[in-house]
Design an enzyme around this catalytic site. Structure first.
Site, PDB file in Angstrom:
ATOM      1  N   LYS A  85      27.703  22.006  -6.377  1.00  0.00           N
ATOM      2  CA  LYS A  85      26.848  22.285  -5.228  1.00  0.00           C
ATOM      3  C   LYS A  85      26.946  21.112  -4.263  1.00  0.00           C
ATOM      4  CE  LYS A  85      22.357  21.511  -5.049  1.00  0.00           C
ATOM      5  NZ  LYS A  85      22.031  20.880  -3.741  1.00  0.00           N
ATOM      6  N   THR A 111      11.535  24.311  -5.434  1.00  0.00           N
ATOM      7  CA  THR A 111      10.983  23.921  -6.732  1.00  0.00           C
ATOM      8  C   THR A 111      10.021  22.747  -6.646  1.00  0.00           C
ATOM      9  OG1 THR A 111      13.001  22.634  -7.097  1.00  0.00           O
ATOM     10  CG2 THR A 111      12.908  24.819  -8.092  1.00  0.00           C
ATOM     11  N   PRO A 167      17.724  34.758  14.397  1.00  0.00           N
ATOM     12  CA  PRO A 167      18.879  35.506  13.890  1.00  0.00           C
ATOM     13  C   PRO A 167      20.198  35.182  14.577  1.00  0.00           C
ATOM     14  CG  PRO A 167      16.979  36.950  14.005  1.00  0.00           C
ATOM     15  CD  PRO A 167      16.559  35.650  14.632  1.00  0.00           C
ATOM     16  N   LYS A 191      20.801  25.722   3.449  1.00  0.00           N
ATOM     17  CA  LYS A 191      19.474  26.301   3.701  1.00  0.00           C
ATOM     18  C   LYS A 191      19.272  26.610   5.194  1.00  0.00           C
ATOM     19  CE  LYS A 191      17.301  23.989  -0.262  1.00  0.00           C
ATOM     20  NZ  LYS A 191      18.456  23.179  -0.716  1.00  0.00           N
ATOM     21  N   ASP A 216      16.808  29.681  11.148  1.00  0.00           N
ATOM     22  CA  ASP A 216      16.638  29.664  12.597  1.00  0.00           C
ATOM     23  C   ASP A 216      16.520  31.110  13.067  1.00  0.00           C
ATOM     24  OD1 ASP A 216      16.823  28.858  15.424  1.00  0.00           O
ATOM     25  OD2 ASP A 216      17.724  27.010  14.646  1.00  0.00           O
ATOM     26  N   GLY A 246      21.509  18.231 -11.347  1.00  0.00           N
ATOM     27  CA  GLY A 246      21.872  17.034 -10.599  1.00  0.00           C
ATOM     28  C   GLY A 246      21.559  15.773 -11.354  1.00  0.00           C
ATOM     29  N   GLN A 301      10.758  17.910  -9.131  1.00  0.00           N
ATOM     30  CA  GLN A 301      10.890  19.308  -9.531  1.00  0.00           C
ATOM     31  C   GLN A 301       9.673  19.698 -10.358  1.00  0.00           C
ATOM     32  OE1 GLN A 301      13.279  20.996  -8.281  1.00  0.00           O
ATOM     33  NE2 GLN A 301      15.229  19.923  -8.284  1.00  0.00           N
TER      34      GLN A 301
END
Length: 249
Positions: free
Chosen positions: A41, A128, A76, A71, A74, A221, A201
């Protein structure tokens, strides 16, 4: 369909939350050389630095499976243009904030509908780091986190996206509403004996618990990045997942 050129897709995705893209590449390359890990990721903090785009190309050339975690959130039209601008980069999963709404999700998905390569968009549900308390007191959202996540996941599915990002605690409730091939990608993975620094988290679980509940991908991570031997830590998680898979074979 998955391209024949893709590597075998394992459930583990290492979050390359390193100081810079070069450090990310050095770690990823080492783990690909010394373990079976192939999934990574790449988040905002690395991607937006000089060399972030090149990192994606280097991972792709090495045969990696890539989740690009930006992520997007905004109006469309802006998100449509943003996804279009990212289509020349080698990624397999791309994240958007589900709170952007149905029209935004549809605008993003319309870009992928015109493509012929395997790619999927994921709607990020509730981060999370949130709890019922922060949802109520800070964001003014009534109901529980689980209620909000299920509502957002259903909207994401109705918009035609490939899946959602959710905490381990919401996997089972989502699976009661949305079956595979709708993908569930789960951050907040912690080993039972791990102690990570600066852990924010709040809704976490072990790899085995998340997989048993129905998660397709596990994003890990700090349990690997903060270990004095990241190769050993990574292999430990891979071994635990292989053992769990063999029990259900």
């Amino acid at each position: 369909m998955l391209s024949a050129h893709l590597p075998p897709i394992q459930p583990l995705l290492l979050a390359l939350d390193t100081p810079n893209p070069e450090a990310a590449w050095q770690l990823a390359n080492r783990l690909m050389q010394e373990t079976p890990l192939k999934g990574f990721k790449v988040g905002m903090s690395v991607f937006y630095q000089p060399g972030g785009r090149q990192l994606l190309h280097r991972l792709h050339e090495a045969g990696a499976f890539i989740m690009l975690d930006l992520k997007l959130h905004d109006i469309p039209e802006t998100v449509h243009r943003s996804v279009s601008a990212l289509m020349d980069l080698p990624w397999h999963l791309l994240t958007l904030h589900a709170l952007g709404g149905f029209d935004m999700l549809m605008a993003a998905q319309s870009v992928l509908n015109k493509a012929h390569l395997y790619r999927a968009l994921l709607g990020v549900t509730v981060l999370t780091s949130h709890s019922d308390k922060t949802l109520h007191n800070e964001l003014g959202i009534n109901g529980s986190v689980a209620d909000a996540v299920i509502r957002l996941a259903t909207m994401v599915a109705n918009a035609g996206l490939g899946g959602v990002v959710c905490s381990p605690h919401e996997i089972a409730p989502i699976r009661n509403h949305l079956s595979p091939p709708f993908k569930l990608v789960t951050p907040g993975i912690r080993l039972a004996d791990s102690h990570v620094q600066g852990d924010d988290q709040l809704r976490a679980a072990t790899p085995q618990t998340a997989r048993e509940a129905g998660a397709d991908f596990l994003v890990v991570g700090r349990p690997i990045l903060q270990d004095s031997d990241p190769v050993r830590a990574c292999q430990k998680i891979l071994d635990s997942l292989s053992t769990e898979a063999s029990k259900h074979a």
